[in-house]
Design a protein around this motif. Structure first.
Motif, PDB file in Angstrom:
ATOM      1  N   MET A   1       0.851  -1.193   0.000  1.00 35.11           N
ATOM      2  CA  MET A   1       0.000   0.000   0.000  1.00 35.11           C
ATOM      3  C   MET A   1       0.890   1.249   0.000  1.00 35.11           C
ATOM      4  O   MET A   1       1.858   1.330   0.754  1.00 35.11           O
ATOM      5  N   LYS A   2       0.537   2.234  -0.826  1.00 35.94           N
ATOM      6  CA  LYS A   2       1.308   3.465  -0.913  1.00 35.94           C
ATOM      7  C   LYS A   2       1.248   4.240   0.400  1.00 35.94           C
ATOM      8  O   LYS A   2       0.233   4.234   1.101  1.00 35.94           O
ATOM      9  N   LEU A   3       2.337   4.918   0.716  1.00 38.62           N
ATOM     10  CA  LEU A   3       2.396   5.697   1.948  1.00 38.62           C
ATOM     11  C   LEU A   3       1.323   6.778   1.976  1.00 38.62           C
ATOM     12  O   LEU A   3       0.699   7.015   3.022  1.00 38.62           O
ATOM     13  N   SER A   4       1.094   7.429   0.847  1.00 39.04           N
ATOM     14  CA  SER A   4       0.082   8.496   0.802  1.00 39.04           C
ATOM     15  C   SER A   4      -1.307   7.941   1.114  1.00 39.04           C
ATOM     16  O   SER A   4      -2.090   8.561   1.850  1.00 39.04           O
ATOM     17  N   THR A   5      -1.615   6.756   0.578  1.00 42.15           N
ATOM     18  CA  THR A   5      -2.908   6.127   0.865  1.00 42.15           C
ATOM     19  C   THR A   5      -3.016   5.766   2.338  1.00 42.15           C
ATOM     20  O   THR A   5      -4.054   5.991   2.968  1.00 42.15           O
ATOM     21  N   LEU A   6      -1.936   5.230   2.903  1.00 41.95           N
ATOM     22  CA  LEU A   6      -1.929   4.859   4.315  1.00 41.95           C
ATOM     23  C   LEU A   6      -2.149   6.085   5.204  1.00 41.95           C
ATOM     24  O   LEU A   6      -2.904   6.027   6.189  1.00 41.95           O
ATOM     25  N   LEU A   7      -1.520   7.205   4.862  1.00 44.18           N
ATOM     26  CA  LEU A   7      -1.673   8.424   5.660  1.00 44.18           C
ATOM     27  C   LEU A   7      -3.102   8.962   5.583  1.00 44.18           C
ATOM     28  O   LEU A   7      -3.664   9.415   6.593  1.00 44.18           O
ATOM     29  N   ILE A   8      -3.691   8.908   4.403  1.00 47.55           N
ATOM     30  CA  ILE A   8      -5.076   9.370   4.253  1.00 47.55           C
ATOM     31  C   ILE A   8      -6.020   8.486   5.057  1.00 47.55           C
ATOM     32  O   ILE A   8      -6.906   8.980   5.770  1.00 47.55           O
ATOM     33  N   LEU A   9      -5.819   7.167   4.970  1.00 49.23           N
ATOM     34  CA  LEU A   9      -6.666   6.247   5.736  1.00 49.23           C
ATOM     35  C   LEU A   9      -6.473   6.456   7.237  1.00 49.23           C
ATOM     36  O   LEU A   9      -7.431   6.365   8.009  1.00 49.23           O
ATOM     37  N   GLY A  10      -5.245   6.729   7.657  1.00 48.85           N
ATOM     38  CA  GLY A  10      -4.988   6.996   9.066  1.00 48.85           C
ATOM     39  C   GLY A  10      -5.705   8.244   9.539  1.00 48.85           C
ATOM     40  O   GLY A  10      -6.296   8.257  10.629  1.00 48.85           O
ATOM     41  N   ALA A  11      -5.690   9.299   8.722  1.00 50.44           N
ATOM     42  CA  ALA A  11      -6.398  10.532   9.079  1.00 50.44           C
ATOM     43  C   ALA A  11      -7.899  10.294   9.166  1.00 50.44           C
ATOM     44  O   ALA A  11      -8.573  10.788  10.076  1.00 50.44           O
ATOM     45  N   LEU A  12      -8.441   9.517   8.226  1.00 53.24           N
ATOM     46  CA  LEU A  12      -9.875   9.212   8.245  1.00 53.24           C
ATOM     47  C   LEU A  12     -10.245   8.365   9.458  1.00 53.24           C
ATOM     48  O   LEU A  12     -11.297   8.566  10.081  1.00 53.24           O
ATOM     49  N   SER A  13      -9.373   7.413   9.798  1.00 49.21           N
ATOM     50  CA  SER A  13      -9.625   6.579  10.969  1.00 49.21           C
ATOM     51  C   SER A  13      -9.537   7.386  12.262  1.00 49.21           C
ATOM     52  O   SER A  13     -10.127   6.995  13.274  1.00 49.21           O
ATOM     53  N   ALA A  14      -8.802   8.493  12.223  1.00 43.27           N
ATOM     54  CA  ALA A  14      -8.618   9.310  13.423  1.00 43.27           C
ATOM     55  C   ALA A  14      -9.795  10.232  13.698  1.00 43.27           C
ATOM     56  O   ALA A  14      -9.821  10.896  14.742  1.00 43.27           O
ATOM     57  N   PHE A  15     -10.773  10.297  12.795  1.00 42.17           N
ATOM     58  CA  PHE A  15     -11.929  11.175  13.015  1.00 42.17           C
ATOM     59  C   PHE A  15     -12.599  10.877  14.349  1.00 42.17           C
ATOM     60  O   PHE A  15     -12.940  11.785  15.110  1.00 42.17           O
ATOM     61  N   GLY A  16     -12.801   9.578  14.619  1.00 43.80           N
ATOM     62  CA  GLY A  16     -13.463   9.202  15.859  1.00 43.80           C
ATOM     63  C   GLY A  16     -12.671   9.609  17.094  1.00 43.80           C
ATOM     64  O   GLY A  16     -13.177  10.339  17.957  1.00 43.80           O
ATOM     65  N   PRO A  17     -11.392   9.163  17.217  1.00 46.40           N
ATOM     66  CA  PRO A  17     -10.597   9.555  18.379  1.00 46.40           C
ATOM     67  C   PRO A  17     -10.447  11.060  18.540  1.00 46.40           C
ATOM     68  O   PRO A  17     -10.517  11.580  19.650  1.00 46.40           O
ATOM     69  N   LEU A  18     -10.238  11.783  17.430  1.00 47.57           N
ATOM     70  CA  LEU A  18     -10.071  13.231  17.528  1.00 47.57           C
ATOM     71  C   LEU A  18     -11.328  13.907  18.051  1.00 47.57           C
ATOM     72  O   LEU A  18     -11.276  14.756  18.942  1.00 47.57           O
ATOM     73  N   ALA A  19     -12.479  13.518  17.493  1.00 49.94           N
ATOM     74  CA  ALA A  19     -13.735  14.151  17.887  1.00 49.94           C
ATOM     75  C   ALA A  19     -14.108  13.815  19.327  1.00 49.94           C
ATOM     76  O   ALA A  19     -14.935  14.500  19.925  1.00 49.94           O
ATOM     77  N   ILE A  20     -13.500  12.772  19.870  1.00 53.62           N
ATOM     78  CA  ILE A  20     -13.763  12.382  21.262  1.00 53.62           C
ATOM     79  C   ILE A  20     -12.708  12.987  22.191  1.00 53.62           C
ATOM     80  O   ILE A  20     -13.024  13.719  23.126  1.00 53.62           O
ATOM     81  N   ASP A  21     -11.449  12.713  21.918  1.00 54.26           N
ATOM     82  CA  ASP A  21     -10.379  13.070  22.850  1.00 54.26           C
ATOM     83  C   ASP A  21     -10.079  14.562  22.886  1.00 54.26           C
ATOM     84  O   ASP A  21      -9.631  15.078  23.916  1.00 54.26           O
ATOM     85  N   PHE A  22     -10.305  15.238  21.768  1.00 51.97           N
ATOM     86  CA  PHE A  22      -9.953  16.648  21.649  1.00 51.97           C
ATOM     87  C   PHE A  22     -10.693  17.496  22.695  1.00 51.97           C
ATOM     88  O   PHE A  22     -10.134  18.424  23.273  1.00 51.97           O
ATOM     89  N   TYR A  23     -11.955  17.181  22.949  1.00 50.73           N
ATOM     90  CA  TYR A  23     -12.748  18.059  23.814  1.00 50.73           C
ATOM     91  C   TYR A  23     -12.897  17.545  25.240  1.00 50.73           C
ATOM     92  O   TYR A  23     -13.571  18.174  26.064  1.00 50.73           O
ATOM     93  N   LEU A  24     -12.264  16.417  25.579  1.00 44.24           N
ATOM     94  CA  LEU A  24     -12.392  15.875  26.929  1.00 44.24           C
ATOM     95  C   LEU A  24     -11.951  16.855  28.031  1.00 44.24           C
ATOM     96  O   LEU A  24     -12.641  16.986  29.044  1.00 44.24           O
ATOM     97  N   PRO A  25     -10.828  17.577  27.860  1.00 39.94           N
ATOM     98  CA  PRO A  25     -10.449  18.511  28.930  1.00 39.94           C
ATOM     99  C   PRO A  25     -11.445  19.653  29.131  1.00 39.94           C
ATOM    100  O   PRO A  25     -11.403  20.337  30.156  1.00 39.94           O
ATOM    101  N   SER A  26     -12.325  19.865  28.138  1.00 37.51           N
ATOM    102  CA  SER A  26     -13.246  21.002  28.209  1.00 37.51           C
ATOM    103  C   SER A  26     -14.561  20.679  28.907  1.00 37.51           C
ATOM    104  O   SER A  26     -15.425  21.549  29.021  1.00 37.51           O
TER     105      SER A  26
END
Length: 396
Positions: free
Chosen positions: A1-26
């Motif tokens: 798998m190309k590195l660029s594809t892997l990075l895009i998939l990683g960013a898409l997979s991170a939507f859930g963790p980011l939308a959860i963890d980002f606002y926990l301290p608030s």
């Protein structure tokens, strides 16, 4: 798998963790802004899980019918709108509704990234790729709460959702320009009317359900920790909100480390072997956590040791459960990924709600739910071994 594809998939997979963890301290700041308490703010977390569970069932058949790119672009755009609505929320009810919309969009990346991996990789390679995606996803729990705490102290809690809006817009551009269509044209013509039949077939596939439930219960344990840790760390043990991310991130570091170790382990033993053994370590750490929490320690560090073990073990459990469940689901990879994710986040939503319901001013509700998830995950793993043997499935 190309590195660029892997990075895009990683960013898409991170939507859930980011939308959860980002606002926990608030959480305390949002509660203060809307004149409520942290327990009511936690409803925005449970609703997000519910939106993830529902939305994934929609994107799976769409991805099998129209290909991976179009539903993905629609979902990322919806996430952007939901994030902007969160930033502009005039009330807690508005915020909760906007979080639901945000989840309906964000789950597209989670569903379709798994389907793309299945399109491009065999089961062993899939487990390795999922482990690599765990590296990208694992950075989110480390960086997001830290950055969220900085933004919270500098610009206020609304700035967190503004950043999520910008991130999702950048992801939509990356998908548009850099992610090729991976679904074979002969498969893309499958009618949407077959979606229900595909789901019914998957529900009758006991090895698939067993692996999905094992992974789902592991995810539920993680989100019980996510839902309970702001109260336990900040309010119960006095960790400053701006330092919450460092404590939270130390556990995420164990998750990342074990995900990378898993890529080496599956090359030697296969994902099923690793999954069946690490689930018992997860249970042992969950048991220790519950025992310590029931004794109500004066300091936080006794709880952090078994918590670290629980979260680190997920770096092995999650990629291998996904790889084992998705094996052999090629033509219906979108639907299989959707059902897998929906089961995971339905259980996660229940676990997060249960932590809130059991809240009593101590750490034991969080510890009890994590232990329960670990125990059920171990039992499901044993059931899956029996189901695979009965069905004559080869070990992978």
């Amino acid at each position: 798998m190309k590195l660029s594809t892997l990075l895009i998939l990683g960013a898409l997979s991170a939507f859930g963790p980011l939308a959860i963890d980002f606002y926990l301290p608030s959480f305390p700041s949002i509660a203060s802004a809307f004149a409520t308490d942290v327990e009511h703010v936690q409803q925005s977390l449970a609703v997000y899980f519910l939106g993830l569970a529902i939305g994934q069932l929609v994107y799976g058949p769409l991805a099998d019918r129209f290909g991976r790119r179009k539903p993905l672009l629609i979902g990322v755009s919806l996430f952007s709108l939901g994030s902007l609505a969160c930033a502009l929320a005039p009330s807690l009810e508005w915020l909760i509704a906007a979080r639901f919309v945000q989840a309906l969009g964000g789950c597209a990346g989670m569903v379709i990234s798994r389907a793309v991996v299945r399109d491009l990789c065999d089961p062993i390679t899939s487990a390795k790729v999922f482990s690599q995606l765990m590296l990208v996803m694992g950075l989110a729990p480390i960086l997001a709460p830290v950055l969220g705490g900085v933004l919270l102290g500098t610009f206020g809690w609304q700035s967190i959702f503004v950043c999520l809006t910008i991130f999702s817009v950048l992801c939509s551009v990356a998908v548009w320009r850099g992610l090729p269509e991976t679904l074979d044209n002969t498969h893309a013509s499958a009618p949407l009317s077959g979606a229900l039949g595909a789901y019914l077939r998957l529900f009758s596939d006991w090895p698939f359900i067993g692996h999905a439930l094992t992974g789902g219960l592991a995810v539920a344990g993680m989100f019980a920790y996510i839902a309970g840790s702001p109260f336990v760390f900040i309010e119960l043990y006095g960790v400053p909100a701006e330092h919450y991310g460092w404590v939270f991130g130390s556990n995420a570091a164990g998750f990342i480390l074990m995900a990378q170790v898993n890529a080496w382990l599956v090359a030697k033993h296969g994902p099923s072997y690793c999954l069946r053994r690490v689930v018992w370590f997860y249970l042992a750490c969950g048991s220790a956590l519950l025992i310590i929490a029931l004794n109500q320690p004066e300091h936080l560090w006794p709880l952090l040791i078994p918590l670290f073990g629980c979260i680190a073990s997920l770096g092995v459990l999650l990629p291998n459960a996904s790889a084992c469940a998705m094996a052999g689901q090629g033509r219906h990879a979108g639907s299989a990924s959707a059902l897998l994710g929906s089961l995971q986040f339905s259980i996660a939503a229940s676990a997060a709600a249960l932590v809130s319901y059991l809240h009593n001013g101590t750490a034991w509700p969080m510890a009890l739910v994590i232990f329960g998830c670990a125990l059920l995950a171990a039992l499901c793993s044993r059931f899956t071994v029996w189901a695979e043997h009965r069905a004559g499935y080869p070990a992978i």
